[in-house]
Design a protein around this motif. Structure first.
Motif, PDB file in Angstrom:
ATOM      1  N   MET A 171       0.804  -1.211   0.000  1.00  0.00           N
ATOM      2  CA  MET A 171       0.000   0.000   0.000  1.00  0.00           C
ATOM      3  C   MET A 171       0.844   1.271   0.000  1.00  0.00           C
ATOM      4  N   ARG A 172       2.151   1.146   0.187  1.00  0.00           N
ATOM      5  CA  ARG A 172       2.995   2.335   0.302  1.00  0.00           C
ATOM      6  C   ARG A 172       3.072   3.100  -1.025  1.00  0.00           C
ATOM      7  N   TYR A 173       3.215   2.368  -2.129  1.00  0.00           N
ATOM      8  CA  TYR A 173       3.347   3.040  -3.431  1.00  0.00           C
ATOM      9  C   TYR A 173       2.115   3.852  -3.805  1.00  0.00           C
ATOM     10  N   PRO A 174       0.907   3.267  -3.794  1.00  0.00           N
ATOM     11  CA  PRO A 174      -0.260   4.098  -4.123  1.00  0.00           C
ATOM     12  C   PRO A 174      -0.474   5.238  -3.146  1.00  0.00           C
ATOM     13  N   ILE A 374      -3.774  -1.517  -9.293  1.00  0.00           N
ATOM     14  CA  ILE A 374      -3.866  -0.123  -8.861  1.00  0.00           C
ATOM     15  C   ILE A 374      -3.255   0.835  -9.870  1.00  0.00           C
ATOM     16  N   GLU A 375      -2.181   0.433 -10.558  1.00  0.00           N
ATOM     17  CA  GLU A 375      -1.490   1.346 -11.467  1.00  0.00           C
ATOM     18  C   GLU A 375      -2.413   1.896 -12.560  1.00  0.00           C
ATOM     19  N   PRO A 376      -3.251   1.093 -13.225  1.00  0.00           N
ATOM     20  CA  PRO A 376      -4.148   1.688 -14.233  1.00  0.00           C
ATOM     21  C   PRO A 376      -5.088   2.736 -13.650  1.00  0.00           C
ATOM     22  N   ILE A 377      -5.580   2.494 -12.424  1.00  0.00           N
ATOM     23  CA  ILE A 377      -6.472   3.473 -11.797  1.00  0.00           C
ATOM     24  C   ILE A 377      -5.718   4.763 -11.498  1.00  0.00           C
ATOM     25  N   LEU A 378      -4.490   4.644 -11.003  1.00  0.00           N
ATOM     26  CA  LEU A 378      -3.693   5.837 -10.730  1.00  0.00           C
ATOM     27  C   LEU A 378      -3.361   6.586 -12.012  1.00  0.00           C
ATOM     28  N   ILE A 379      -3.037   5.850 -13.060  1.00  0.00           N
ATOM     29  CA  ILE A 379      -2.705   6.501 -14.333  1.00  0.00           C
ATOM     30  C   ILE A 379      -3.905   7.264 -14.874  1.00  0.00           C
ATOM     31  N   VAL A 380      -5.086   6.653 -14.811  1.00  0.00           N
ATOM     32  CA  VAL A 380      -6.295   7.343 -15.275  1.00  0.00           C
ATOM     33  C   VAL A 380      -6.575   8.578 -14.417  1.00  0.00           C
ATOM     34  N   GLY A 381      -6.412   8.446 -13.089  1.00  0.00           N
ATOM     35  CA  GLY A 381      -6.644   9.596 -12.218  1.00  0.00           C
ATOM     36  C   GLY A 381      -5.671  10.731 -12.480  1.00  0.00           C
ATOM     37  N   ILE A 382      -4.393  10.401 -12.602  1.00  0.00           N
ATOM     38  CA  ILE A 382      -3.395  11.437 -12.883  1.00  0.00           C
ATOM     39  C   ILE A 382      -3.639  12.060 -14.248  1.00  0.00           C
ATOM     40  N   GLY A 383      -3.998  11.214 -15.217  1.00  0.00           N
ATOM     41  CA  GLY A 383      -4.281  11.743 -16.553  1.00  0.00           C
ATOM     42  C   GLY A 383      -5.461  12.698 -16.545  1.00  0.00           C
TER      43      GLY A 383
END
Length: 407
Positions: A171-174, A374-383
């Motif tokens: 959980m640290r990375y997200p 989690i990475e795809p969700i973070l990428i979409v959010g940042i985008g």
């Protein structure tokens, strides 16, 4: 936590008088019963001269799971070597680097010297030694296998620590990514957008919706940042106070199991802790009902603990453990089948150990794949955030350049 003075009688009928830190008189009674002694009288302690230094030490010092693991390893080896327990406690108290744990060990040594059993001494420190810890040690005392009990509880604590570390690492990375996004948004709203806002409003033209949203958000943050901070602080304090209530803590523990993506991992990790602690306690010789009572306090989740207590109540009424477990809606069909096989074959402890290992392997596999989810969700959010910022800043510039371009 408050301090309560109690009188109790052990299995031999001897009267014991001591004090215990606990949340309520009922918690003291429960700890005493699980420690094998019968409470006679419990009342709040009075006349205790606790100075400010002692209070500050109680807030700044604590006994971590690493201290308990090292303690269990040393006790296992010292008992195997034939060292008396009182002498072992004194030696460990002098060698430990944790002042709080050293004071606890010295109190254990003094309690043992007064003629009490080790499990009774451990039960006097519920903030350090859990009910599961005390129950396993008590069984080890009664069966003459105290060294094995320390080895068993030490292995359990080590496995539990590693599982918690894996979840925290996953959980640290997200969490760091979300924190960086929040910090960037604060800086942009307080310093970057106000500079562009003056330029855009001086044009006198109608601004795009994205630009109006950014300017409105920035103006609110600049002029009302202190109100925002006060609101966030009040909300945090309110949530913290609510989580300290039994209903709030139970609701939050249930909500954690329903979180997207990570909820199933937390649930299986909690059930693995239940199954492993059940296997360890039951295999040590603790009856099923007392095992369930101890395990309910060891799972570290109030909602799951409530389900386990309901399971205990059903077993008390005469139902089989498998049927009661099926009704409490905690386990999947495969685990229920394994539990039924263990109950029918008389290997309930071994089957619970296999259940724990199965859940732990699933948790380990999902933790390794957690970043993939989690990475795809973070990428979409940042985008999305970058797109809004880009539209808000560059659309007015584009309109301005188009209007100034010679026709």
């Amino acid at each position: 936590m408050a301090v309560y003075a109690y009188q109790a009688r052990n299995a031999q009928g001897a009267l014991l008088e001591a004090e215990m830190d606990a949340s309520s008189e009922a918690a003291v009674a429960t700890a005493l019963l699980e420690g094998g002694v019968t409470p006679v009288r419990i009342r709040p302690a009075t006349g205790r001269g606790v100075d400010l230094g002692q209070r500050l030490r109680s807030l700044t010092e604590w006994v971590g799971v690493e201290d308990l693991i090292v303690f269990c390893r040393h006790m296992h080896r010292l008992i195997q070597a034939g060292i008396p327990i009182v002498r072992a406690m004194g030696g460990l108290a002098d060698s430990t680097r944790n002042p709080a744990f050293a004071r606890t060990l010295r109190d254990l040594r003094d309690t043992l010297q007064s003629g009490r059993e080790l499990s009774e001494a451990l039960a006097r420190h519920p903030r350090v030694f859990s009910n599961l810890f005390v129950a396993v040690i008590q069984v080890g005392e009664n069966t003459g296998r105290l060294d094995e009990a320390f080895a068993q509880i030490g292995s359990y604590l080590e496995l539990d620590r590693e599982t918690r570390k894996r979840i925290q690492a996953a959980m640290r990375y997200p969490a760091l990514v979300l924190l960086a996004i929040a910090a960037a948004l604060v800086l942009i709203n307080l310093f970057v957008i106000p500079a562009f806002s003056k330029t855009f409003t001086s044009l006198g033209a109608e601004l795009p919706w994205a630009t109006r949203v950014l300017i409105g958000t920035s103006d609110f943050a600049v002029h009302h940042w202190h109100h925002v901070l006060l609101g966030l602080a009040a909300a945090a304090l309110g949530v913290r106070a609510w989580l300290r209530t039994p209903e709030g803590r139970r609701s939050w523990h249930r909500a954690k199991l329903r979180l997207p993506i990570v909820g199933s991992i937390v649930e299986r990790a909690t059930l693995a802790r239940y199954a492993r602690s059940f296997a360890m306690t039951f295999t040590a010789g603790v009856p099923v009902l007392q095992t369930l009572q101890v395990v309910a306090r060891a799972v570290d989740n109030d909602w799951v603990a409530e389900r386990i207590r309901a399971l205990q109540t059903s077993v008390e009424r005469g139902e089989t453990l498998t049927r009661a477990a099926s009704a409490c809606n905690l386990f999947d069909p495969l685990m229920l089948q394994m539990m039924a096989v263990g109950e029918e074959s008389g290997s309930l402890g071994e089957m619970h150990l296999e259940i724990a290992e199965s859940y732990e392997s699933e948790v380990d596999y999902d933790l390794k794949r957690l970043s993939d989810h989690i990475e795809p969700i973070l990428i979409v959010g940042i985008g999305g955030v970058v797109l809004i910022l880009a539209l808000g800043v560059y659309l007015p510039m584009w309109d301005l350049s188009t209007a100034m371009r010679p026709g």
